[in-house]
Motif scaffolding. Sequence first.
Motif, PDB file in Angstrom:
ATOM      1  N   ALA A 104       1.043  -1.215  -0.140  1.00 53.43           N
ATOM      2  CA  ALA A 104      -0.372  -0.637   0.059  1.00 53.43           C
ATOM      3  C   ALA A 104       0.581   1.687  -0.033  1.00 53.43           C
ATOM      4  CB  ALA A 104      -1.063   0.214   1.228  1.00 53.43           C
ATOM      5  N   ARG A 133      -1.420   1.943  -9.158  1.00 47.99           N
ATOM      6  CA  ARG A 133      -2.274   2.048  -9.020  1.00 47.99           C
ATOM      7  C   ARG A 133      -2.446   0.926  -7.497  1.00 47.99           C
ATOM      8  NH1 ARG A 133      -6.685   1.205 -11.011  1.00 47.99           N
ATOM      9  NH2 ARG A 133      -8.130  -0.884 -10.895  1.00 47.99           N
ATOM     10  N   ARG A 134      -2.165   1.389  -6.843  1.00 42.28           N
ATOM     11  CA  ARG A 134      -2.222   0.733  -5.463  1.00 42.28           C
ATOM     12  C   ARG A 134      -3.294   1.341  -4.274  1.00 42.28           C
ATOM     13  NH1 ARG A 134       2.465  -0.293  -4.087  1.00 42.28           N
ATOM     14  NH2 ARG A 134       3.625   0.782  -5.819  1.00 42.28           N
ATOM     15  N   THR A 135      -3.976   0.233  -2.630  1.00 44.18           N
ATOM     16  CA  THR A 135      -4.533   1.316  -2.863  1.00 44.18           C
ATOM     17  C   THR A 135      -3.791   2.315  -1.471  1.00 44.18           C
ATOM     18  OG1 THR A 135      -5.935  -0.611  -1.237  1.00 44.18           O
ATOM     19  CG2 THR A 135      -5.822   0.787   0.362  1.00 44.18           C
ATOM     20  N   HIS A 137      -3.198   5.093   2.200  1.00 46.21           N
ATOM     21  CA  HIS A 137      -3.805   5.276   3.241  1.00 46.21           C
ATOM     22  C   HIS A 137      -3.024   6.982   3.323  1.00 46.21           C
ATOM     23  CE1 HIS A 137      -4.897   1.193   3.637  1.00 46.21           C
ATOM     24  NE2 HIS A 137      -3.986   1.195   3.578  1.00 46.21           N
ATOM     25  N   THR A 297      -8.849   6.461   3.213  1.00 48.86           N
ATOM     26  CA  THR A 297      -8.081   5.833   2.573  1.00 48.86           C
ATOM     27  C   THR A 297      -8.544   5.342   1.116  1.00 48.86           C
ATOM     28  OG1 THR A 297      -7.725   4.317   4.307  1.00 48.86           O
ATOM     29  CG2 THR A 297      -7.832   3.175   1.572  1.00 48.86           C
ATOM     30  N   ARG A 298      -7.999   4.781   0.279  1.00 46.61           N
ATOM     31  CA  ARG A 298      -8.569   5.504  -1.511  1.00 46.61           C
ATOM     32  C   ARG A 298      -7.925   4.233  -2.174  1.00 46.61           C
ATOM     33  NH1 ARG A 298      -6.550   6.053  -6.770  1.00 46.61           N
ATOM     34  NH2 ARG A 298      -7.844   7.631  -7.855  1.00 46.61           N
ATOM     35  N   ARG A 299      -9.133   3.565  -2.587  1.00 52.25           N
ATOM     36  CA  ARG A 299      -8.758   2.357  -3.184  1.00 52.25           C
ATOM     37  C   ARG A 299      -8.233   2.420  -4.251  1.00 52.25           C
ATOM     38  NH1 ARG A 299      -7.879  -0.632   0.962  1.00 52.25           N
ATOM     39  NH2 ARG A 299      -9.803  -0.620   2.890  1.00 52.25           N
ATOM     40  N   PRO A 300      -8.205   1.288  -5.511  1.00 47.60           N
ATOM     41  CA  PRO A 300      -7.613   1.901  -6.408  1.00 47.60           C
ATOM     42  C   PRO A 300      -9.048   1.505  -7.723  1.00 47.60           C
ATOM     43  CG  PRO A 300      -6.589  -0.659  -5.436  1.00 47.60           C
ATOM     44  CD  PRO A 300      -7.046   0.098  -4.754  1.00 47.60           C
TER      45      PRO A 300
END
Length: 300
Positions: A104, A133-135, A137, A297-300
């Motif tokens: 991450a 392109r990854r999660t 935080h 948090t941001r998810r791809p």
Amino acid sequence: MAISATRERWIRVVTAVAGPGAETMVRPFESGDRVAVLQLVAADLLPGLTGPTFAELDLAVEGTGLNGPVVRAGLEDVRTEVLALADGQAVGAVSWAVRPSDGAGELLWLHCLEDEQHLARALLERAVTGLGRRTVHAFVEPTTLAPAGLPVRMRPGTRRALEACGFSGLDRWRYLHRRLDDRGGRLYAVADVVECPELPGWRLQLRERDGSRIGEAIVGLPIEGTTTLQWVSLTPARRSMGNILLEQCLAHLADRGVREVTTILPAPVDGRPDLDAALALHTAAGFAEIDQLHIYTRRP
């Protein structure tokens, strides 16, 4: 590092030329940016926090943590970049890294002119692009510049920019503050004060007259008249004496010239009776909730 009248004039001047149509560029952080970035950090300080030094800024740029000279939490590929005007003046800065343990990304810290939401968004987009392109935080760990979490009331521009970039708020805490100017310094005989081995600070141990333990509290060593209440704990049978233990802490600190105390309490969305009781305890002792600190948090 206090915000001076010169700093306030600088904010007005830069705000006038850093609107959405202003020419800006993102580039790597340089040593010549240190003054401008420290001024931006100082403008975001919560009450009870002292402004960081140049040395602390250098540690934050390197991704170094609070507890030693190594890159914290095994982070890799630490990057710090600034958003600058055409003349080179930094009007924002952002730092990010990769967490090898799970792949991450972490957005470590971000500061800019808070009234200019487009600046925060430009910095966030640069960090997200740099991490791939990854999660991701954001604001999950304390740095040498600030505690963990974004103060969402004080920094609405950054909060809105995070949401616009696809970040969602998860965990949150209450940030509380108490001035001690209104109380005299006095210590109670029922409190033993010893040095705390876990961190630079004091452990206050509350005991009955027969020596049996009631509870304890831990406070950090004061910096420029300000300290942090780290922890308050009571034995289950004596939880009704929490107000006495907290008064012991404040009396001990006032006796040593401390003028301000801060503390951070969990603030879950669904509420919990024990946490509500903790807030009531601190409120009764004169603490006021200044802001809430949110992790994103941001998810791809």
